[in-house]
Write an enzyme that holds these catalytic residues in place. Sequence first.
Site, short mmCIF file in Angstrom:
data_model
loop_
_atom_site.label_atom_id
_atom_site.label_comp_id
_atom_site.label_asym_id
_atom_site.label_seq_id
_atom_site.Cartn_x
_atom_site.Cartn_y
_atom_site.Cartn_z
N SER A 163 -87.63 5.58 -68.94
CA SER A 163 -86.21 5.58 -68.60
C SER A 163 -85.76 6.99 -68.25
O SER A 163 -86.29 7.97 -68.80
CB SER A 163 -85.42 5.07 -69.82
OG SER A 163 -84.07 5.35 -69.67
N GLY A 179 -85.09 -12.42 -74.16
CA GLY A 179 -85.62 -13.01 -72.93
C GLY A 179 -85.20 -14.46 -72.75
O GLY A 179 -84.78 -15.13 -73.70
N TYR A 217 -83.08 6.21 -78.61
CA TYR A 217 -83.68 5.38 -77.56
C TYR A 217 -84.47 6.27 -76.58
O TYR A 217 -85.65 6.02 -76.31
CB TYR A 217 -82.60 4.58 -76.82
CG TYR A 217 -83.12 3.93 -75.56
CD1 TYR A 217 -84.01 2.87 -75.62
CD2 TYR A 217 -82.72 4.39 -74.29
CE1 TYR A 217 -84.50 2.27 -74.46
CE2 TYR A 217 -83.21 3.80 -73.14
CZ TYR A 217 -84.09 2.75 -73.22
OH TYR A 217 -84.59 2.18 -72.07
N TYR A 262 -84.74 -9.36 -68.37
CA TYR A 262 -84.04 -9.13 -67.09
C TYR A 262 -84.98 -8.47 -66.06
O TYR A 262 -85.23 -9.03 -64.99
CB TYR A 262 -82.80 -8.28 -67.37
CG TYR A 262 -82.15 -7.64 -66.18
CD1 TYR A 262 -81.79 -8.39 -65.05
CD2 TYR A 262 -81.87 -6.27 -66.17
CE1 TYR A 262 -81.19 -7.79 -63.97
CE2 TYR A 262 -81.26 -5.66 -65.09
CZ TYR A 262 -80.92 -6.43 -63.99
OH TYR A 262 -80.32 -5.82 -62.91
N LYS A 270 -88.64 6.64 -75.72
CA LYS A 270 -89.25 6.51 -74.40
C LYS A 270 -90.09 7.74 -74.09
O LYS A 270 -91.18 7.64 -73.51
CB LYS A 270 -88.17 6.30 -73.33
CG LYS A 270 -87.53 4.93 -73.38
CD LYS A 270 -88.53 3.83 -73.06
CE LYS A 270 -87.93 2.44 -73.12
NZ LYS A 270 -88.91 1.37 -72.92
N ASP A 297 -71.45 12.33 -71.77
CA ASP A 297 -71.66 11.84 -70.41
C ASP A 297 -71.87 13.01 -69.46
O ASP A 297 -71.01 13.89 -69.35
CB ASP A 297 -70.46 11.02 -69.94
CG ASP A 297 -70.54 9.56 -70.37
OD1 ASP A 297 -71.61 9.14 -70.84
OD2 ASP A 297 -69.52 8.85 -70.24
N1 NAD Z 1 -82.04 -2.34 -68.00
C1 NAD Z 1 -82.06 -1.02 -67.74
O1 NAD Z 1 -81.12 -0.48 -67.13
C2 NAD Z 1 -83.24 -0.18 -68.16
C3 NAD Z 1 -83.26 1.19 -67.80
C4 NAD Z 1 -84.35 1.95 -68.17
C5 NAD Z 1 -85.40 1.38 -68.87
N2 NAD Z 1 -85.36 0.07 -69.22
C6 NAD Z 1 -86.49 -0.50 -69.96
O2 NAD Z 1 -86.96 -1.64 -69.28
C7 NAD Z 1 -87.53 -2.56 -70.19
C8 NAD Z 1 -86.96 -3.93 -69.96
O3 NAD Z 1 -85.55 -3.87 -70.10
P1 NAD Z 1 -84.60 -5.09 -69.73
O4 NAD Z 1 -83.33 -4.52 -69.24
O5 NAD Z 1 -85.31 -6.09 -68.91
O6 NAD Z 1 -84.33 -5.67 -71.21
P2 NAD Z 1 -84.38 -7.17 -71.74
O7 NAD Z 1 -83.86 -7.11 -73.15
O8 NAD Z 1 -83.74 -8.10 -70.80
O9 NAD Z 1 -85.94 -7.45 -71.75
C9 NAD Z 1 -86.80 -7.12 -72.80
C10 NAD Z 1 -87.73 -8.29 -73.00
O10 NAD Z 1 -88.70 -7.97 -74.00
C11 NAD Z 1 -88.75 -9.02 -74.94
N3 NAD Z 1 -89.20 -8.42 -76.18
C12 NAD Z 1 -88.58 -7.50 -76.94
N4 NAD Z 1 -89.38 -7.13 -77.97
C13 NAD Z 1 -90.55 -7.82 -77.81
C14 NAD Z 1 -91.76 -7.86 -78.53
N5 NAD Z 1 -91.98 -7.13 -79.62
N6 NAD Z 1 -92.74 -8.67 -78.08
C15 NAD Z 1 -92.57 -9.43 -76.97
N7 NAD Z 1 -91.43 -9.45 -76.26
C16 NAD Z 1 -90.44 -8.64 -76.67
C17 NAD Z 1 -87.38 -9.62 -74.97
O11 NAD Z 1 -87.36 -10.96 -75.44
C18 NAD Z 1 -87.00 -9.54 -73.49
O12 NAD Z 1 -87.46 -10.67 -72.79
C19 NAD Z 1 -87.27 -1.97 -71.58
O13 NAD Z 1 -88.44 -1.30 -71.99
C20 NAD Z 1 -86.15 -1.00 -71.34
O14 NAD Z 1 -86.14 0.04 -72.29
C21 NAD Z 1 -84.31 -0.72 -68.89
#
Ligand code: NAD
Length: 327
Positions: free
Chosen positions: A117, A36, A141, A11, A145, A283
């Site tokens: 995060s 993904g 989690y 995402y 981080k 929360d």
């Molecule tokens: N979405 C949020 O609100 C949020 C908030 C804070 C931090 N984050 C961080 O942002 C990052 C991305 O989050 P997102 O929401 O896009 O999640 P997501 O699950 O949509 O994206 C993660 C991507 O990483 C890929 N992936 C997972 N493990 C992998 C690996 N070992 N090798 C290669 N690809 C791998 C998945 O296929 C996916 O495409 C993460 O590190 C998450 O912890 C997200």
Amino acid sequence: MTWLITGGAGYIGAHVARAMADAGERVVVVDDVTTGVPDRLPADVPLVRGSALDADLVRRVCAGHEVTGVVHLAAHKQVGQSVEQPERYYRDNVGGLATLLETVAAAGARRFVFSSSAAVYGNPDTGLITESTPCAPVNPYGETKLAGEWLVRAAGQAHGMATTCLRYFNVAGAAEPALADTGVFNVIPMVFDRLTRGEAPRIFGDDYPTPDGTCIRDYVHVADLAEAHLAAARRLSRPDVSGDLTVNIGTGRGASVRELVDVIADVTGIGTPALVEPRRPGDAPRAVGATALAEKELGWSATRSVRDMIVSAWEGWCLRHPEASAT
Ligand SMILES: NC(=O)c1ccc[n+]([C@@H]2O[C@H](COP(=O)([O-])OP(=O)(O)OC[C@H]3O[C@@H](n4cnc5c(N)ncnc54)[C@H](O)[C@@H]3O)[C@@H](O)[C@H]2O)c1
């Protein structure tokens, strides 16, 4: 020079890959497509399918694409799952990060951006969370981080790699419908899900010490977040920049759950009144990130509103749930 984007089919990653490619940066994505979606990536962004934790694969990608910088987004990100499977979260989010850092440093990368995060802060009792607010994560989690940030900083020092950790607040919205979040782990898609099924949205607690009694969070549009990554990458590319930086990526403004539910009702045209349920344990009443450091160091601030996020998220939701628009 090329930026390796791990998790670039995810995402947030797909928004980052597009923003960086559109700005003229050379990028290559490594994604194992566990969550993904390859179609999120434009045709001119190469996608290597495989794990970012696979040292041989990453070594080949670094050599083949002349990688000099990394944006590391690939990770597990579900709080509840991290409570049930802490070993997996520590193994992949921290152990895997160690392998990645070792591999890319040996391959000559000297810039590293890490997806952190606001979960590193836990539930601090403060109106505005700054980068010096003490970190006290309340789940595995958030712990992974925080440990990841420490590891990135230490590896940066050891290998002469300039590093930036971006602490995202609550990410929402989409730059276009096909890029919307497919998960139902955040409040906006959770409300959409309930409304689509004809159920009332749920509000957990309306007796918090906030103006309308519901929890306040800092929602940042994913397109703004992608621009923050570009700004971080560009900053790291400057010859005068070295060392480490840890920075909040939020808006500095909070929106309450009640406000969010009201805007969602307005945007979707579905006015099912919310159901108020008891508070959920853990929360915090309010979690809003200070933005001064991001403005100063990255020259970045968010420009999109909560309404922008909800409108774009709803368009994405309706694309995948056609029944929703007929509700
Ligand atoms: N979405 C949020 O609100 C949020 C908030 C804070 C931090 N984050 C961080 O942002 C990052 C991305 O989050 P997102 O929401 O896009 O999640 P997501 O699950 O949509 O994206 C993660 C991507 O990483 C890929 N992936 C997972 N493990 C992998 C690996 N070992 N090798 C290669 N690809 C791998 C998945 O296929 C996916 O495409 C993460 O590190 C998450 O912890 C997200």
